[in-house]
Design an enzyme around this catalytic site. Structure first.
Site, mmCIF file in Angstrom:
data_model
loop_
_atom_site.group_PDB
_atom_site.id
_atom_site.type_symbol
_atom_site.label_atom_id
_atom_site.label_comp_id
_atom_site.label_asym_id
_atom_site.label_seq_id
_atom_site.Cartn_x
_atom_site.Cartn_y
_atom_site.Cartn_z
ATOM 1 N N HIS A 162 -19.603 13.179 -12.316
ATOM 2 C CA HIS A 162 -20.102 13.651 -11.011
ATOM 3 C C HIS A 162 -18.983 13.471 -9.989
ATOM 4 O O HIS A 162 -18.896 12.462 -9.297
ATOM 5 C CB HIS A 162 -21.352 12.863 -10.625
ATOM 6 C CG HIS A 162 -22.051 13.387 -9.403
ATOM 7 N ND1 HIS A 162 -23.394 13.181 -9.166
ATOM 8 C CD2 HIS A 162 -21.609 14.100 -8.341
ATOM 9 C CE1 HIS A 162 -23.737 13.738 -8.020
ATOM 10 N NE2 HIS A 162 -22.649 14.300 -7.490
ATOM 11 N N GLU B 170 -31.715 12.849 -4.644
ATOM 12 C CA GLU B 170 -30.845 12.029 -3.791
ATOM 13 C C GLU B 170 -31.541 11.921 -2.434
ATOM 14 O O GLU B 170 -32.134 10.907 -2.109
ATOM 15 C CB GLU B 170 -29.470 12.664 -3.657
ATOM 16 C CG GLU B 170 -28.533 11.893 -2.723
ATOM 17 C CD GLU B 170 -27.273 12.682 -2.369
ATOM 18 O OE1 GLU B 170 -26.340 12.040 -1.868
ATOM 19 O OE2 GLU B 170 -27.222 13.907 -2.563
ATOM 20 N N ASP C 262 -17.725 12.066 -3.984
ATOM 21 C CA ASP C 262 -16.684 12.585 -3.080
ATOM 22 C C ASP C 262 -15.839 11.404 -2.618
ATOM 23 O O ASP C 262 -15.981 10.920 -1.487
ATOM 24 C CB ASP C 262 -17.327 13.284 -1.877
ATOM 25 C CG ASP C 262 -18.204 14.449 -2.286
ATOM 26 O OD1 ASP C 262 -17.657 15.553 -2.471
ATOM 27 O OD2 ASP C 262 -19.426 14.259 -2.429
ATOM 28 N N HIS D 209 -16.906 15.955 -7.133
ATOM 29 C CA HIS D 209 -16.639 17.218 -6.446
ATOM 30 C C HIS D 209 -15.157 17.240 -6.089
ATOM 31 O O HIS D 209 -14.700 16.401 -5.303
ATOM 32 C CB HIS D 209 -17.486 17.336 -5.189
ATOM 33 C CG HIS D 209 -18.956 17.282 -5.450
ATOM 34 N ND1 HIS D 209 -19.695 18.402 -5.771
ATOM 35 C CD2 HIS D 209 -19.823 16.230 -5.467
ATOM 36 C CE1 HIS D 209 -20.958 18.047 -5.958
ATOM 37 N NE2 HIS D 209 -21.065 16.737 -5.791
ATOM 38 N N HIS E 1 -27.987 18.745 -8.802
ATOM 39 C CA HIS E 1 -28.301 17.633 -7.918
ATOM 40 C C HIS E 1 -29.801 17.619 -7.660
ATOM 41 O O HIS E 1 -30.407 18.658 -7.362
ATOM 42 C CB HIS E 1 -27.589 17.804 -6.577
ATOM 43 C CG HIS E 1 -26.124 17.496 -6.611
ATOM 44 N ND1 HIS E 1 -25.284 18.011 -7.567
ATOM 45 C CD2 HIS E 1 -25.356 16.729 -5.792
ATOM 46 C CE1 HIS E 1 -24.056 17.562 -7.338
ATOM 47 N NE2 HIS E 1 -24.070 16.794 -6.270
#
Length: 355
Positions: free
Chosen positions: A33, A220, A299, A35, A217
């Protein structure tokens, strides 16, 4: 960032913290995971802005870092999309991806499955061919020089329409022959609120028919129901995040029984205020309850930690043992989309390391 987050400075040369860091760095692991646009560090962002003649609203790297105080997912996304404006040429995408791959190798990552958002760039007039070419060249060079393998997961932006997702897929498919060794999956990211999985059911069904591996996703900022819908309506194989699955006991039992992986991003959850203190994170409960959880960085340029930082922070905040850290690494390998023979090779490396 809260005081229980890891420091980015050099670790101490001796002591328990140094021993923990050394153990984590040595664990063979996969990152599932990530980005790639979210790995764009402020220093490189400024360099690309200068290279491409793009004015930034921040005078210095320090001023930009100071802006990384997010109230929620949307406040992060606003800055994330603004930062992506500096990515223009194939070289820009190459430099960004290669910087991540070098850091991943240093963190003990043996395989990375990288999400990228073509719509973030094509909407600015950047050709999708440019995006693919830069990222793919870096992945191939990194594997040749370091042995770290990589796959690509093309992710649709869920705040846009399903029709736009279909158009993006149509633009990308002619590149599949050229990049089929890397581009193996389809994902769904961006803001969950108001964008339920069902919005993309048709395009995901089409991608499944084309033979792509599917992730999304869910859970979350969205409810546990989004996790169930991602499984049932989108037919995904992995859930990205999924931490709110715990709110639905039947769903949680389904995750355990079917061993459906969750790609959890603890420091991201902390930075985006999914929780207030890392000691409150449910990662340890999920792991000890039999859920196939994995640890990832999401990220990392924006959230203050790459994958090893996430392992270390969780070990310290949640009291994870070395055996549990190794179990997380094992889960990451087993949950990857690598062929089984390559998984077995990495699992043997992991077993040898633990011994």
């Amino acid at each position: 960032m809260p005081s229980n987050s890891p420091e980015t400075a050099a670790p101490p040369s001796s002591g328990p913290d140094a021993d923990l860091r050394a153990f984590v760095l040595g664990l063979p692991k996969a990152e599932l995971h990530l980005h790639i646009e979210g790995s764009l560090e402020p220093e490189l962002l400024f360099e690309l802005a200068r290279r491409n003649g793009i004015a930034l609203p921040y005078a210095t790297v320090e001023a930009l870092r100071a802006a990384y105080a997010f109230g929620d997912l949307q406040s992060f996304l606003d800055l994330y999309y603004a930062g992506a404006r500096v990515l223009i040429t194939e070289r820009d995408f190459y430099d960004m991806t290669m910087a991540y791959m070098r850091r991943a190798q240093a963190d003990g990552v043996a395989h990375a499955e990288i999400m990228f958002d073509p719509q973030t760039h094509t909407g600015r007039g950047v050709a999708i061919e440019t995006v693919f070419a830069g990222i793919a060249r870096a992945l191939r060079e990194a594997q040749a020089s370091t042995g770290v393998s990589g796959y690509l997961i093309l992710s649709f932006l869920r705040h846009l329409s399903e029709e736009q997702a279909f158009a993006t897929l149509a633009a990308a498919l002619p590149l599949r022959e050229q990049y089929g060794d890397l581009w193996i999956g389809i994902g769904l990211d961006s803001a969950e609120r108001g964008n339920p999985p069902e919005k993309f059911a048709r395009v995901f069904a089409h991608c499944k028919a084309l033979g792509f591996r599917l992730v999304a996703h869910a859970g979350e900022e969205g409810p546990a129901a989004y996790v169930r819908d991602a499984l049932d309506l989108l037919q995904v194989e992995r859930i990205d995040h999924g931490v709110r699955s715990e709110e639905d006991p039947a769903l949680l039992q389904r995750l355990v029984d079917a061993q459906i992986p969750l790609t959890v991003c603890p420091l991201s959850n902390l930075k985006l205020r999914v929780l207030r203190d890392l000691r409150d994170h449910n990662l340890a409960r999920l792991l000890r309850g039999g859920v196939m959880v994995t640890v990832n960085s999401d990220d990392p340029a924006y959230f203050g930690g790459y994958v090893a930082d996430n392992y270390i922070a969780c070990a310290q905040a949640l009291g994870l043992s070395r055996q549990e850290l190794a179990a997380l690494a094992r889960n990451s390998i087993e949950a990857s989309f690598l062929p089984w023979e390559q998984k077995e090779k990495l699992l043997r490396r992991l077993t040898a390391y633990i011994r």
